[in-house]
Write a protein that holds these residues in place. Structure first.
Motif, PDB file in Angstrom:
ATOM      1  N   ASN A   2      18.458  27.338 -47.961  1.00 57.45           N
ATOM      2  CA  ASN A   2      17.175  27.388 -47.279  1.00 57.45           C
ATOM      3  C   ASN A   2      16.448  28.649 -47.733  1.00 57.45           C
ATOM      4  O   ASN A   2      16.888  29.757 -47.431  1.00 57.45           O
ATOM      5  CB  ASN A   2      17.391  27.382 -45.766  1.00 57.45           C
ATOM      6  N   GLN A   4      13.525  29.702 -46.781  1.00 52.69           N
ATOM      7  CA  GLN A   4      12.589  30.254 -45.808  1.00 52.69           C
ATOM      8  C   GLN A   4      12.920  31.695 -45.403  1.00 52.69           C
ATOM      9  O   GLN A   4      12.005  32.520 -45.313  1.00 52.69           O
ATOM     10  CB  GLN A   4      12.486  29.355 -44.566  1.00 52.69           C
ATOM     11  N   SER A 131      22.805  28.153 -45.235  1.00 50.57           N
ATOM     12  CA  SER A 131      22.138  27.310 -44.241  1.00 50.57           C
ATOM     13  C   SER A 131      21.645  26.038 -44.919  1.00 50.57           C
ATOM     14  O   SER A 131      21.637  25.939 -46.141  1.00 50.57           O
ATOM     15  CB  SER A 131      20.987  28.071 -43.569  1.00 50.57           C
ATOM     16  N   GLY A 133      19.202  22.722 -46.076  1.00 51.74           N
ATOM     17  CA  GLY A 133      17.966  22.609 -46.838  1.00 51.74           C
ATOM     18  C   GLY A 133      18.247  22.311 -48.294  1.00 51.74           C
ATOM     19  O   GLY A 133      19.394  22.246 -48.719  1.00 51.74           O
TER      20      GLY A 133
END
Length: 160
Positions: A2, A4, A131, A133
């Motif tokens: 991830n 982000q 994580s 994603g």
């Protein structure tokens, strides 16, 4: 994976990661291929520049504050900056043994060991890597490898 958390990170972290990811791929490529060629010298200069950017940007990252905003990991950045100077000096003096030892030390100390520290729980890269994603980092790494190979092929074709 991830991205982000990395996109939400401070600019210094983003610059640091943007320099170290291609440096890790390029460094491995350089270490595994023929030495002393014009391609090796060019890619080596690019790698050294990426390592300097990686090291300098780390001094603006203060996630682990053990001593006035710095941590023992910052010692690796000093080690890399000194290593860049030593490896260039050794290469110019035609001391390839010292050049090789310094570059290998910088790669494994400044990229591999420091990279492992970024995967400690609670750090940004731990969240990015572990994580959910899409696997954007894997995609970016493959693009970097392909770009490096294309650059090498293009430079090799100019030599002929």
């Amino acid at each position: 994976m991830n991205l982000q958390p990395l996109l939400d990170a401070p600019l210094a972290v983003q610059v640091h990661v943007a320099a170290v990811l291609p440096a890790s791929v390029l460094g491995a490529y350089i270490l595994l291929n023929r030495k002393g060629t014009p391609v090796h010298r060019l890619l080596g200069k690019i790698w050294m520049a990426l390592m300097v950017i990686t090291s300098l940007s780390s001094f603006f990252i203060h996630e682990i504050n053990l001593f006035y905003g710095f941590s023992p990991i910052h010692l690796l950045s000093v080690f890399v900056l000194v290593g860049v100077w030593r490896s260039i000096s050794a290469a110019r003096a035609h001391n390839m043994r010292a050049h090789k030892a310094t570059v290998i030390g910088m790669y494994f100390g400044g990229i591999v060991i420091a990279g492992l520290f970024t995967l400690i729980p609670g750090r940004i890269m731990n969240t990015v890597v572990f994580s959910g994603g899409p696997s954007w980092i894997l995609l970016l790494t493959l693009i970097a490898i392909a770009g490096t190979l294309l650059l090498q092929q293009r430079l090799a074709s100019r030599r002929i």
